[in-house]
Design a protein around this motif. Structure first.
Motif, PDB file in Angstrom:
ATOM      1  N   ALA A  37      -6.559   0.862  -3.350  1.00  0.00           N
ATOM      2  CA  ALA A  37      -7.539   1.421  -4.277  1.00  0.00           C
ATOM      3  C   ALA A  37      -7.720   2.923  -4.024  1.00  0.00           C
ATOM      4  N   GLU A  38      -7.701   3.313  -2.759  1.00  0.00           N
ATOM      5  CA  GLU A  38      -7.814   4.742  -2.439  1.00  0.00           C
ATOM      6  C   GLU A  38      -6.614   5.511  -2.989  1.00  0.00           C
ATOM      7  N   ALA A  39      -5.439   4.880  -2.981  1.00  0.00           N
ATOM      8  CA  ALA A  39      -4.258   5.531  -3.548  1.00  0.00           C
ATOM      9  C   ALA A  39      -4.431   5.756  -5.048  1.00  0.00           C
ATOM     10  N   ILE A  61      -7.235   6.171  -6.615  1.00  0.00           N
ATOM     11  CA  ILE A  61      -8.203   7.266  -6.748  1.00  0.00           C
ATOM     12  C   ILE A  61      -7.523   8.612  -6.492  1.00  0.00           C
ATOM     13  N   ALA A  62      -6.689   8.669  -5.453  1.00  0.00           N
ATOM     14  CA  ALA A  62      -5.969   9.911  -5.152  1.00  0.00           C
ATOM     15  C   ALA A  62      -5.043  10.294  -6.297  1.00  0.00           C
ATOM     16  N   ALA A  63      -4.401   9.313  -6.915  1.00  0.00           N
ATOM     17  CA  ALA A  63      -3.504   9.591  -8.041  1.00  0.00           C
ATOM     18  C   ALA A  63      -4.274  10.182  -9.216  1.00  0.00           C
ATOM     19  N   ALA A  64      -5.452   9.621  -9.499  1.00  0.00           N
ATOM     20  CA  ALA A  64      -6.263  10.147 -10.602  1.00  0.00           C
ATOM     21  C   ALA A  64      -6.721  11.573 -10.303  1.00  0.00           C
ATOM     22  N   LYS A  65      -7.109  11.817  -9.071  1.00  0.00           N
ATOM     23  CA  LYS A  65      -7.551  13.167  -8.698  1.00  0.00           C
ATOM     24  C   LYS A  65      -6.405  14.168  -8.763  1.00  0.00           C
ATOM     25  N   ALA A  66      -5.162  13.674  -8.623  1.00  0.00           N
ATOM     26  CA  ALA A  66      -3.992  14.546  -8.726  1.00  0.00           C
ATOM     27  C   ALA A  66      -3.575  14.769 -10.175  1.00  0.00           C
ATOM     28  N   GLY A  67      -4.323  14.221 -11.110  1.00  0.00           N
ATOM     29  CA  GLY A  67      -4.054  14.467 -12.524  1.00  0.00           C
ATOM     30  C   GLY A  67      -3.196  13.422 -13.201  1.00  0.00           C
ATOM     31  N   LYS A  68      -2.892  12.327 -12.516  1.00  0.00           N
ATOM     32  CA  LYS A  68      -2.081  11.274 -13.135  1.00  0.00           C
ATOM     33  C   LYS A  68      -2.956  10.385 -14.025  1.00  0.00           C
ATOM     34  N   ASP A  69      -2.315   9.728 -14.967  1.00  0.00           N
ATOM     35  CA  ASP A  69      -2.996   8.808 -15.873  1.00  0.00           C
ATOM     36  C   ASP A  69      -3.116   7.453 -15.172  1.00  0.00           C
ATOM     37  N   VAL A  70      -4.325   7.107 -14.736  1.00  0.00           N
ATOM     38  CA  VAL A  70      -4.545   5.887 -13.961  1.00  0.00           C
ATOM     39  C   VAL A  70      -5.591   5.034 -14.663  1.00  0.00           C
ATOM     40  N   ALA A  71      -5.255   3.790 -14.877  1.00  0.00           N
ATOM     41  CA  ALA A  71      -6.208   2.840 -15.458  1.00  0.00           C
ATOM     42  C   ALA A  71      -6.110   1.529 -14.691  1.00  0.00           C
ATOM     43  N   VAL A  72      -7.246   0.858 -14.523  1.00  0.00           N
ATOM     44  CA  VAL A  72      -7.270  -0.409 -13.793  1.00  0.00           C
ATOM     45  C   VAL A  72      -8.058  -1.438 -14.591  1.00  0.00           C
ATOM     46  N   LEU A  73      -7.620  -2.663 -14.509  1.00  0.00           N
ATOM     47  CA  LEU A  73      -8.439  -3.781 -14.952  1.00  0.00           C
ATOM     48  C   LEU A  73      -9.066  -4.341 -13.682  1.00  0.00           C
ATOM     49  N   LEU A  74     -10.283  -3.927 -13.410  1.00  0.00           N
ATOM     50  CA  LEU A  74     -11.024  -4.375 -12.232  1.00  0.00           C
ATOM     51  C   LEU A  74     -11.842  -5.585 -12.650  1.00  0.00           C
ATOM     52  N   GLU A  75     -11.473  -6.758 -12.157  1.00  0.00           N
ATOM     53  CA  GLU A  75     -12.125  -7.980 -12.591  1.00  0.00           C
ATOM     54  C   GLU A  75     -13.482  -8.126 -11.914  1.00  0.00           C
ATOM     55  N   ALA A  76     -14.503  -7.678 -12.635  1.00  0.00           N
ATOM     56  CA  ALA A  76     -15.853  -7.658 -12.075  1.00  0.00           C
ATOM     57  C   ALA A  76     -16.400  -9.048 -11.828  1.00  0.00           C
ATOM     58  N   GLU A 134       0.834  -1.205   0.000  1.00  0.00           N
ATOM     59  CA  GLU A 134       0.000   0.000   0.000  1.00  0.00           C
ATOM     60  C   GLU A 134       0.869   1.255   0.000  1.00  0.00           C
ATOM     61  N   ALA A 135       1.963   1.218   0.746  1.00  0.00           N
ATOM     62  CA  ALA A 135       2.861   2.378   0.789  1.00  0.00           C
ATOM     63  C   ALA A 135       3.459   2.654  -0.587  1.00  0.00           C
ATOM     64  N   PHE A 136       3.775   1.604  -1.333  1.00  0.00           N
ATOM     65  CA  PHE A 136       4.287   1.757  -2.695  1.00  0.00           C
ATOM     66  C   PHE A 136       3.272   2.487  -3.572  1.00  0.00           C
ATOM     67  N   ALA A 137       2.001   2.094  -3.458  1.00  0.00           N
ATOM     68  CA  ALA A 137       0.954   2.752  -4.249  1.00  0.00           C
ATOM     69  C   ALA A 137       0.778   4.209  -3.822  1.00  0.00           C
ATOM     70  N   TRP A 138       0.819   4.481  -2.524  1.00  0.00           N
ATOM     71  CA  TRP A 138       0.652   5.854  -2.057  1.00  0.00           C
ATOM     72  C   TRP A 138       1.860   6.718  -2.406  1.00  0.00           C
ATOM     73  N   ALA A 139       3.060   6.130  -2.384  1.00  0.00           N
ATOM     74  CA  ALA A 139       4.235   6.890  -2.813  1.00  0.00           C
ATOM     75  C   ALA A 139       4.087   7.318  -4.264  1.00  0.00           C
ATOM     76  N   ALA A 140       3.565   6.424  -5.094  1.00  0.00           N
ATOM     77  CA  ALA A 140       3.343   6.769  -6.497  1.00  0.00           C
ATOM     78  C   ALA A 140       2.267   7.829  -6.648  1.00  0.00           C
ATOM     79  N   ALA A 141       1.210   7.721  -5.841  1.00  0.00           N
ATOM     80  CA  ALA A 141       0.106   8.675  -5.954  1.00  0.00           C
ATOM     81  C   ALA A 141       0.525  10.084  -5.565  1.00  0.00           C
ATOM     82  N   SER A 142       1.448  10.190  -4.604  1.00  0.00           N
ATOM     83  CA  SER A 142       1.815  11.511  -4.087  1.00  0.00           C
ATOM     84  C   SER A 142       3.078  12.077  -4.718  1.00  0.00           C
ATOM     85  N   ASP A 143       3.776  11.309  -5.531  1.00  0.00           N
ATOM     86  CA  ASP A 143       5.045  11.745  -6.109  1.00  0.00           C
ATOM     87  C   ASP A 143       4.783  12.544  -7.392  1.00  0.00           C
ATOM     88  N   PRO A 144       5.195  13.819  -7.449  1.00  0.00           N
ATOM     89  CA  PRO A 144       4.947  14.616  -8.659  1.00  0.00           C
ATOM     90  C   PRO A 144       5.664  14.084  -9.895  1.00  0.00           C
TER      91      PRO A 144
END
Length: 613
Positions: A341-343, A345-360, A312-322
């Motif tokens: 998952a929240e990370a 979402i935060a990355a997308a809100k920060a303007g990063k290009d985020v895409a997920v394959l969410l296996e429904a 999770e920390a890896f994902a949050w580091a990516a979300a917050s790193d300019p």
């Protein structure tokens, strides 16, 4: 000896049930295994029995499955009664209404009238065909079956008795005692429940079609009926015929039915009767700033012994790193709360290009994934269209400036799983790996079949394993496979040939192994943690080749899913995986040895506990 996947899985569930007798486990942890067993058996009748139910009903093999399941259910009922005796010295009791005081009976009478009766359905016999899966019902009548009462699933099956700490009364027993609140005329009540097949009718369903497909699943065929042992025989026969079941598909059991409710006792019991806490090791430098660590070398973590929160920390580091521009992730079972998952979402809100394959289409988690799909879309995360094959791969890719970083694992991105399941996480900045993971995501995004070369997916996993197994087919060869399920005929045949030619074949298979050979060294580990990592290791004439990934070795996973199976290239990471495997091969605390005649033997009282590294 060859056995069916269903029979092998039932053997695994018996191993789970036998944990209730572990001499080294606290009583509440042993009781928790009774809850796990009960949930597993429900899953068996709602999903795992599907093939046999649809293709083999009436056969001797099918009847043998039901006989094994019934044997386990009878054993579990005896366990429940023994646990009630064990819990009494701890101040925990499950009382009958006859043991309640007049004041307590008045309280529960009011509770039933105010909280339960308004939510209870009274059903006529004509509604038998529409009984809900896994719900608890009571049948009543004078001579003929006249009424069915469905207990509300929103109310706990065990209710605490006010003023008596540690004491409970079963909801069903209260309903029996005050049946006048639920029936037109007082009458004796008898428990029953059904289980329906729950697989989606369409595997190629996309996001827009998923809600409709989930609604259709409610109409699955009934595969199993349970009635309490005193249930009137002519009523049981009428219900059986109405549901289209054979006699062997009806279990008569001592009440209470559905032992999943014992989890309430586990949660309420004293802490000294649970496992002592084992805080995981924290890779603090990596958690604080993962990039320098990965610029220097790969990092391999073994969860839960090393903290899943590093993922999770890896994902949050990516979300917050300019410097991070883009993130991609495959997501399977997220749960309701998920920091990774929240990370995203935060990355997308920060303007990063985020895409997920969410296996429904993750079985039994489809509704939660619909929930996350809405949240992702609202935040600007692109939810990729679902391919024809289910995506079970575990990968997170990060583009940071000109360099890419990747996490790949054997388990889901789920913090609860990360604390209870044994899994591997590999973090790397190796360009050979990161380029292939990026290409994997590009293929999914453009709706093409992924075809990585170094990393394997789909049938290429089987091809790579077959090649490696064949190279070990000699007297100095050694193969170690650790998986949850091993049922693929081609891989089993190759392992059999290698063993016949003198190779040592060690199999650590948690749940389902469909070939038991005299020259296989097969074992299953069942303990405090759920063994979940998938690993393959080949001696390779002394230069061990090690692979890990998301794939169990089943035709379904290799032919009808996109998995990722990756080589562990870093020498230090490879040594760590080999230590893990060799530790599990020495385990004599959590192990069942699986013999070629289909029998199994527990090793519980030894000195080497692989789940205490």
């Amino acid at each position: 000896m060859r056995i069916s996947p269903e029979a092998a899985w039932l053997q695994f569930n018996r191993r789970v049930l036998l944990q209730t007798e572990r001499p080294d486990f606290p009583v509440l942890e042993r009781l928790r295994f009774l809850e796990i067993w009960a949930a597993n058996l429900d899953e068996f009748f709602s999903a795992r029995i599907s093939r046999a139910f649809l293709e083999e009903r009436g056969s001797e093999g099918y009847k043998a499955l039901l006989a094994e399941a019934k044997s386990q259910a009878d054993f579990a009922e005896d366990c429940y009664r023994r646990f009630l005796q064990e819990l009494e010295p701890l101040g925990m009791r499950v009382l009958s209404p006859e043991q309640l005081s007049k004041a307590e009976l008045r309280y529960f009478g009011a509770y039933l009238a105010e909280e339960v009766a308004p939510r209870t359905d009274l059903i006529q016999p004509e509604g038998l065909a529409d009984l809900s899966s896994r719900a608890l019902y009571f049948a009543s009548g004078e001579g003929l079956l006249q009424n069915l009462i469905r207990l509300p699933e929103s109310i706990p099956r065990l209710l605490p008795i006010p003023g008596r700490e540690g004491s409970f009364v079963r909801l069903g027993e209260l309903v029996r005692h005050r049946n006048d609140l639920f029936l037109p005329h007082p009458a004796k009540l008898y428990e029953l429940r059904v289980i329906r097949l729950a697989s989606l009718e369409r595997s190629r369903v996309d996001w827009d079609e998923l809600p409709e497909a989930l609604e259709a699943r409610l109409d699955g065929k009934v595969s199993h009926l349970e009635v309490e042992e005193d249930f009137p025989p002519h009523w049981a026969e009428a219900i059986r015929e109405a549901l289209g079941l054979a006699a062997e598909e009806v279990f008569r059991l001592a009440p209470p039915l559905d032992l999943r409710f014992v989890g309430i006792l586990v949660a309420a019991g004293p802490g000294k009767e649970r496992f002592a806490s084992r805080p995981p090791e924290k890779p603090r430098r990596f958690i604080k700033n993962p990039w320098p660590t990965l610029d220097a070398q790969d990092l391999l973590l073994c969860h839960p012994y090393q903290d899943y929160r590093a993922v999770e920390a890896f994902a949050w580091a990516a979300a917050s790193d300019p410097k991070v521009e883009a993130l991609r992730a495959t997501l399977y079972r997220l749960g309701r709360e998920n920091r990774l998952a929240e990370a995203l979402i935060a990355a997308a809100k920060a303007g990063k290009d985020v895409a997920v394959l969410l296996e429904a289409r993750a079985r039994f988690d489809e509704l939660l994934n619909l929930y996350w799909g809405l949240r992702f879309s609202a935040a600007g995360v692109r939810v990729l269209p679902l391919p024809g094959k289910k995506v079970h791969a575990k990968a997170l890719w990060v583009q940071r400036g000109r360099k890419a970083y990747v996490h790949m694992g054997t388990g889901n991105y789920n913090a609860l799983n990360g604390s209870l399941y044994t899994d591997l996480s590999l973090f790397t900045a190796d360009p050979k790996v990161t380029k292939e993971v990026a290409a994997f995501f590009r293929a999914l995004e453009t709706r093409h079949a992924p075809a990585p070369i170094l990393i394997k997916t789909g049938p290429a996993i089987r091809e790579a394993l077959l090649e490696a197994i064949q190279k070990e087919a000699h007297k100095k060869g050694q193969i170690i496979l650790k998986v949850n399920h091993l049922t693929d005929p081609a891989i089993l045949a190759a392992l059999e040939e290698a063993a016949e030619k003198g190779a040592r074949v060690d199999l650590i298979v948690r749940s389902t192994l469909t070939l038991l050979h005299p020259k296989f060294h097969a074992r299953s580990l069942v303990g405090r943690y759920l063994e979940h990592a998938r690993v393959a290791a080949f001696k390779n004439r002394g230069k061990w080749a090690v692979w890990a990934g998301s794939a169990d070795l089943m035709p379904r996973n290799l032919d009808r899913r996109y998995e990722l199976f990756f080589p562990v290239l870093d020498p230090k990471a490879k040594r760590r995986v080999l230590r893990l495997l060799k530790s599990q091969l020495k385990d004599d605390v959590n192990t069942f040895l699986l013999y070629h005649d289909g029998s199994q033997r527990a090793l519980w009282k030894g000195k080497h506990d692989a789940q205490r590294p």
